[in-house]
Scaffold this active site. Sequence first.
Site, PDB file in Angstrom:
ATOM      1  N   ASN A   9       0.452  -1.240  -0.264  1.00 28.17           N
ATOM      2  CA  ASN A   9       0.315  -0.211   0.580  1.00 28.17           C
ATOM      3  C   ASN A   9       0.863   0.894   0.195  1.00 28.17           C
ATOM      4  O   ASN A   9       0.432   2.319   0.116  1.00 28.17           O
ATOM      5  CB  ASN A   9      -1.074   0.412   1.432  1.00 28.17           C
ATOM      6  CG  ASN A   9      -0.120  -0.078   2.501  1.00 28.17           C
ATOM      7  OD1 ASN A   9       0.765  -0.244   2.490  1.00 28.17           O
ATOM      8  ND2 ASN A   9      -1.000   0.000   3.714  1.00 28.17           N
ATOM      9  N   CYS A  10       2.081   0.552  -0.428  1.00 27.44           N
ATOM     10  CA  CYS A  10       2.796   2.632  -0.075  1.00 27.44           C
ATOM     11  C   CYS A  10       3.389   2.630  -1.907  1.00 27.44           C
ATOM     12  O   CYS A  10       3.217   2.089  -2.511  1.00 27.44           O
ATOM     13  CB  CYS A  10       4.196   1.780  -0.232  1.00 27.44           C
ATOM     14  SG  CYS A  10       6.057   3.408  -0.237  1.00 27.44           S
TER      15      CYS A  10
END
Length: 114
Positions: A9-10
């Site tokens: 999710n970065c």
Amino acid sequence: MATLFVIKNCDTCRKARQALDAKGLPYQVHDLREDGLSAALLEHILARVPVMEAINRRSTTWRNLPEEDKQDLDANKVRALLMAHPTLLKRPLLDTGDEIRIGYRDGDYDDLKG
């Protein structure tokens, strides 16, 4: 084949993946949250990256650590923190086999060849 260490999710990790995909470079993804970090893998990384540069002090994981864990950092303490909290590893981290690159900014992978 290169390995890209990420957290899915970065946003910066997504940009790094897009850059590698755009260049058509083959790589495998190692999600630090899902796949973890073994002692052997950590030592492989730290043999090529200065220990103090490997820890991500801007991460949520870092901010949530107790203050005493953040004080008096040395190589052994950083190793222990990274083993206990793999998401403290600065990312994305690209292991090409010849070198390890930490972080990503536009253009960082332009010189890579497949």
